[in-house]
Design a protein around this motif. Sequence first.
Motif, short mmCIF file in Angstrom:
data_model
loop_
_atom_site.label_atom_id
_atom_site.label_comp_id
_atom_site.label_asym_id
_atom_site.label_seq_id
_atom_site.Cartn_x
_atom_site.Cartn_y
_atom_site.Cartn_z
N LYS A 166 0.84 -1.21 0.00
CA LYS A 166 0.00 0.00 0.00
C LYS A 166 0.87 1.25 0.00
N LEU A 167 1.89 1.21 0.84
CA LEU A 167 2.82 2.34 0.90
C LEU A 167 3.49 2.52 -0.46
N GLY A 168 3.92 1.41 -1.04
CA GLY A 168 4.59 1.44 -2.35
C GLY A 168 3.69 2.02 -3.44
N LEU A 169 2.38 1.75 -3.33
CA LEU A 169 1.44 2.30 -4.32
C LEU A 169 1.46 3.82 -4.29
N GLU A 170 1.54 4.35 -3.06
CA GLU A 170 1.53 5.82 -2.90
C GLU A 170 2.84 6.43 -3.39
N THR A 171 3.95 5.68 -3.26
CA THR A 171 5.26 6.28 -3.53
C THR A 171 5.88 5.78 -4.84
N ASP A 172 5.08 5.03 -5.63
CA ASP A 172 5.55 4.49 -6.90
C ASP A 172 6.76 3.56 -6.71
N THR A 173 6.65 2.69 -5.72
CA THR A 173 7.72 1.72 -5.43
C THR A 173 7.20 0.32 -5.75
N THR A 174 7.98 -0.42 -6.51
CA THR A 174 7.57 -1.78 -6.89
C THR A 174 8.16 -2.78 -5.91
N THR A 229 -3.98 -8.70 -8.38
CA THR A 229 -5.08 -7.89 -8.95
C THR A 229 -5.26 -6.59 -8.16
N LEU A 230 -4.86 -6.61 -6.89
CA LEU A 230 -5.04 -5.42 -6.05
C LEU A 230 -3.87 -4.44 -6.16
N TYR A 231 -2.67 -5.01 -6.41
CA TYR A 231 -1.47 -4.17 -6.36
C TYR A 231 -0.67 -4.23 -7.66
N PRO A 232 -0.83 -3.25 -8.53
CA PRO A 232 -0.06 -3.24 -9.77
C PRO A 232 1.44 -3.04 -9.54
N ASN A 233 1.82 -2.71 -8.29
CA ASN A 233 3.25 -2.53 -7.97
C ASN A 233 3.88 -3.81 -7.42
N GLY A 280 0.87 -8.17 -12.98
CA GLY A 280 -0.13 -7.45 -13.78
C GLY A 280 0.51 -6.14 -14.21
N GLY A 281 -0.33 -5.16 -14.35
CA GLY A 281 0.16 -3.79 -14.52
C GLY A 281 1.07 -3.56 -15.72
N GLY A 282 1.01 -4.44 -16.75
CA GLY A 282 1.83 -4.22 -17.96
C GLY A 282 3.28 -4.62 -17.79
N TRP A 283 3.64 -5.18 -16.59
CA TRP A 283 5.04 -5.53 -16.34
C TRP A 283 5.53 -6.60 -17.31
N ILE A 284 4.67 -7.61 -17.56
CA ILE A 284 5.11 -8.75 -18.35
C ILE A 284 5.55 -8.29 -19.75
N GLN A 285 4.77 -7.40 -20.34
CA GLN A 285 5.11 -6.95 -21.69
C GLN A 285 6.45 -6.20 -21.68
#
Length: 359
Positions: A170-178, A201-205, A229-234
């Motif tokens: 959750k913290l990473g979502l706010e700070t753009d941390t994967t 599905t909940l955390y794209p990071n 998820g989140g386009g990482w695989i591509q």
Amino acid sequence: MVLPAHGGQPGRIAASIGMEAEGKVYDFSANINPIGPPAWLAEQLPRLMKEIANYPDPEYKEAYAALSRQEGMSAEQLLLTNGGAEAIFLIAQLFHGKKALIIDPTFSEYERACHAFDLEITQLRLNQSFQFPVEAMAQVVPGVDVVFLCRPNNPTGTFLSFTELEYLLKLGLETDTTIVIDEAFVHFLFETELFVKNLLTLYPNLIVLRSLTKIFAIPGLRAGYIMAGGGWIQKLQKKQPPWSVNGITAGLLPALLSDETFMAKTKDWLKGECEKLADHLSALGFLHTVSSVNFYLLKDGNRPDETEKLFGFLVANNIVPRHTDNFKGLYGRYLRFAVRSAEENDYLLYVLRKWREAS
Ligand SMILES: Cc1ncc(COP(=O)(O)O)c(C=O)c1O
């Protein structure tokens, strides 16, 4: 003394401390499933000979279909890799020149991969009981781009709890941390486990990587995969060299992944051996981590400063453990042992008893 960086080279490990193990060598240094590879694999090899003379299907259609069935995820959320090691290096490459957090002691390849792609590394330490320093991590997370976490952690076997992981995600979502979770040993767990992949599905990071090398005992073939998820695989696919996974591994994957009997047999063996080892090691006065995976750390509770001597004694008795000199924060204070077959574990206990009697 230059010790090899990884386990699984018993001759080199013994030679590096100036010893030669004669006769049968008991290799406890590599945490590979002693039940594997599955017996049927050798029978499949003649069929797979044709894969050697051809390039693999660049889309690995059958292997992806099998993996997607197994994980209950679409193929777009999966990337097959040449072992967990390739997965780690591909992910590090995506964060070229950025900032990473690593919690030691852990698998040394995160640091090597970060160096390979010029990531600036912040390192924190597990506490005395090898638990994750969650509050200190929360302080660092906002300032880094990626966190490498091993769950269960190699070499300690300890876990970041699910609640702690969600807190950091959750913290990473706010700070753009994967947050990268390396689940190389997840298939060994015999305790009921909440699966991190359900959080994708909940955390794209979140990026999850796994290895099939250890569980199926195929280090000479190699197999791993990434779930995200989140386009990482591509993005990761673009970095991966073509035909990275060899044709034999790809051809074996559907049968490996659907071998439930092998998986059940592995978990039964591991639970029985872990319980036996924990009881006997404690009774003999050895300090050891309580693990629900196929490795544990050990030192002598009565002679805690004599780990190097214990290492030499074991090698002289044809047992090669994994040294921990290159695990930051351990610096050789413990030895790591793989959980091996009942017969091999009994031999280890016999030699440890001899050590105790000599002290
Ligand atoms: C934690 C961890 N991740 C990844 C790997 C590499 O996996 P593979 O052998 O499938 O490349 C290892 C191998 O020791 C490991 O311990």
